[in-house]
Design a protein around this motif. Structure first.
Motif, PDB file in Angstrom:
ATOM      1  N   HIS A  24       0.460  -1.157  -0.255  1.00  0.00           N
ATOM      2  CA  HIS A  24       0.437   0.247   0.215  1.00  0.00           C
ATOM      3  C   HIS A  24       0.642   1.278   0.089  1.00  0.00           C
ATOM      4  O   HIS A  24       1.972   1.108   0.866  1.00  0.00           O
ATOM      5  CB  HIS A  24      -1.136  -0.105   1.707  1.00  0.00           C
ATOM      6  CG  HIS A  24      -1.410   1.048   1.267  1.00  0.00           C
ATOM      7  ND1 HIS A  24      -1.944   2.355   1.124  1.00  0.00           N
ATOM      8  CD2 HIS A  24      -3.222   0.462   0.524  1.00  0.00           C
ATOM      9  CE1 HIS A  24      -3.063   2.766   0.932  1.00  0.00           C
ATOM     10  NE2 HIS A  24      -4.397   2.090   0.939  1.00  0.00           N
ATOM     11  N   SER A  55       0.898   4.017   1.406  1.00  0.00           N
ATOM     12  CA  SER A  55       0.844   4.316   2.376  1.00  0.00           C
ATOM     13  C   SER A  55       1.654   3.903   3.641  1.00  0.00           C
ATOM     14  O   SER A  55       2.845   4.635   4.706  1.00  0.00           O
ATOM     15  CB  SER A  55      -0.608   5.000   3.348  1.00  0.00           C
ATOM     16  OG  SER A  55      -0.825   3.726   3.598  1.00  0.00           O
ATOM     17  N   PHE A  56       2.258   2.648   3.251  1.00  0.00           N
ATOM     18  CA  PHE A  56       2.495   2.113   4.130  1.00  0.00           C
ATOM     19  C   PHE A  56       3.888   2.813   3.311  1.00  0.00           C
ATOM     20  O   PHE A  56       5.299   3.195   4.048  1.00  0.00           O
ATOM     21  CB  PHE A  56       2.717   0.747   3.880  1.00  0.00           C
ATOM     22  CG  PHE A  56       3.990  -0.239   4.319  1.00  0.00           C
ATOM     23  CD1 PHE A  56       3.783  -0.191   5.508  1.00  0.00           C
ATOM     24  CD2 PHE A  56       5.183  -1.016   3.795  1.00  0.00           C
ATOM     25  CE1 PHE A  56       5.277  -1.319   6.045  1.00  0.00           C
ATOM     26  CE2 PHE A  56       5.777  -1.312   4.300  1.00  0.00           C
ATOM     27  CZ  PHE A  56       5.831  -1.424   5.753  1.00  0.00           C
ATOM     28  N   VAL A  90       5.734   5.636   2.155  1.00  0.00           N
ATOM     29  CA  VAL A  90       5.709   6.946   2.771  1.00  0.00           C
ATOM     30  C   VAL A  90       5.689   7.023   4.024  1.00  0.00           C
ATOM     31  O   VAL A  90       6.585   7.366   4.907  1.00  0.00           O
ATOM     32  CB  VAL A  90       3.532   7.947   2.923  1.00  0.00           C
ATOM     33  CG1 VAL A  90       3.974   8.816   3.723  1.00  0.00           C
ATOM     34  CG2 VAL A  90       3.579   8.271   1.361  1.00  0.00           C
ATOM     35  N   LYS A  91       5.309   5.752   5.002  1.00  0.00           N
ATOM     36  CA  LYS A  91       5.351   5.789   6.201  1.00  0.00           C
ATOM     37  C   LYS A  91       6.805   5.240   6.701  1.00  0.00           C
ATOM     38  O   LYS A  91       7.618   5.929   7.382  1.00  0.00           O
ATOM     39  CB  LYS A  91       4.556   4.510   7.349  1.00  0.00           C
ATOM     40  CG  LYS A  91       3.262   5.302   7.329  1.00  0.00           C
ATOM     41  CD  LYS A  91       1.892   4.292   8.436  1.00  0.00           C
ATOM     42  CE  LYS A  91       1.354   4.693   8.746  1.00  0.00           C
ATOM     43  NZ  LYS A  91      -0.670   3.538   8.751  1.00  0.00           N
ATOM     44  N   VAL A  92       7.315   4.358   5.773  1.00  0.00           N
ATOM     45  CA  VAL A  92       8.750   3.805   6.034  1.00  0.00           C
ATOM     46  C   VAL A  92       9.798   5.114   6.282  1.00  0.00           C
ATOM     47  O   VAL A  92      10.950   4.934   6.212  1.00  0.00           O
ATOM     48  CB  VAL A  92       9.177   2.691   5.121  1.00  0.00           C
ATOM     49  CG1 VAL A  92      10.498   2.264   4.850  1.00  0.00           C
ATOM     50  CG2 VAL A  92       7.543   1.388   5.433  1.00  0.00           C
ATOM     51  N   LYS A  93      10.056   5.654   4.536  1.00  0.00           N
ATOM     52  CA  LYS A  93      10.264   6.862   4.281  1.00  0.00           C
ATOM     53  C   LYS A  93      10.660   7.504   5.416  1.00  0.00           C
ATOM     54  O   LYS A  93      11.749   8.257   5.666  1.00  0.00           O
ATOM     55  CB  LYS A  93       9.398   7.286   2.699  1.00  0.00           C
ATOM     56  CG  LYS A  93      10.068   8.882   2.297  1.00  0.00           C
ATOM     57  CD  LYS A  93       9.732   8.958   1.126  1.00  0.00           C
ATOM     58  CE  LYS A  93       9.907  10.594   1.281  1.00  0.00           C
ATOM     59  NZ  LYS A  93       8.759  11.516   0.971  1.00  0.00           N
ATOM     60  N   ASN A  94       9.476   7.954   5.611  1.00  0.00           N
ATOM     61  CA  ASN A  94       9.206   9.125   7.019  1.00  0.00           C
ATOM     62  C   ASN A  94       9.950   8.901   8.071  1.00  0.00           C
ATOM     63  O   ASN A  94      10.683   9.610   9.189  1.00  0.00           O
ATOM     64  CB  ASN A  94       7.449   9.552   6.902  1.00  0.00           C
ATOM     65  CG  ASN A  94       7.229  10.930   5.892  1.00  0.00           C
ATOM     66  OD1 ASN A  94       7.961  11.109   5.785  1.00  0.00           O
ATOM     67  ND2 ASN A  94       6.089  10.281   5.951  1.00  0.00           N
ATOM     68  N   SER A  95       9.894   7.342   8.256  1.00  0.00           N
ATOM     69  CA  SER A  95      11.082   7.010   9.135  1.00  0.00           C
ATOM     70  C   SER A  95      12.239   7.070   9.568  1.00  0.00           C
ATOM     71  O   SER A  95      13.073   7.349   9.996  1.00  0.00           O
ATOM     72  CB  SER A  95       9.779   5.850   9.726  1.00  0.00           C
ATOM     73  OG  SER A  95       8.984   5.234  10.064  1.00  0.00           O
ATOM     74  N   SER A 111      13.387  10.447   9.278  1.00  0.00           N
ATOM     75  CA  SER A 111      13.758  10.713  10.891  1.00  0.00           C
ATOM     76  C   SER A 111      14.449  10.142  11.822  1.00  0.00           C
ATOM     77  O   SER A 111      15.607  10.773  12.427  1.00  0.00           O
ATOM     78  CB  SER A 111      12.179  10.291  11.741  1.00  0.00           C
ATOM     79  OG  SER A 111      11.266  11.478  10.924  1.00  0.00           O
TER      80      SER A 111
END
Length: 153
Positions: free
Chosen positions: A3, A5-6, A8-13, A16
């Motif tokens: 998905h 959104s997954f 995007v979350k991995v990329k943002n994590s 960070s």
């Protein structure tokens, strides 16, 4: 299928994680760090396996006081570090076997355990540029936690 959104979350994590890692690296490189003492040269003030906190601002600005405990690159082996006390500042006359004058840009370092310390009495004044940190406190062992800074004059 993964998905979006997954991803995007991995990329943002990851972003960070890298950002926090850079901040931590800069802090330890330029502000302060932890170090473990090895050897008897600073006993009884510091013993082997004591954990100390050193700050890097004093060496960066060449702000040293008599009695400061500093970490310096070893003159005998630049891959090693030594922990000693500042006994002499530029222009001071040191009386050891003969009169030595501490040159500008140098300090005279000695261990607190004078009978078991390789220091300026053996290798002479130390360039201030080799000093990497000033010890501000001992944090381990917990029963011996103490501040190790000297009041400036």
């Amino acid at each position: 299928m993964i998905h979006p959104s997954f991803i995007v979350k991995v990329k943002n994590s990851l972003l960070s994680f890298v950002q926090y890692g850079c901040v931590i690296h800069c802090f330890f490189e330029h502000i302060a760090e932890l170090a473990i003492c090895v050897g008897p040269s600073m006993e009884p003030t510091l013993s082997s396996n004591d954990v100390i906190v050193t700050e890097h601002l004093s060496p960066m600005f060449k702000k040293f006081n008599y009695g400061d405990i500093v970490v310096s690159k070893s003159l005998n082996n630049p891959k090693e570090f030594v922990c000693k006390r500042i006994i002499g500042l530029p222009g001071d006359r040191i009386y050891f076997n003969k009169i030595q004058i501490v040159p500008n840009g140098y300090v005279w370092l000695e261990g607190d355990n004078r009978e078991n310390s390789t220091d300026s009495r053996e290798y002479g004044p130390v360039p201030q540029g080799l000093i990497t940190g000033r010890v501000i406190c001992k944090i381990w062992p917990l029963k011996e936690v103490m501040m190790l800074t000297v009041k400036s004059k």
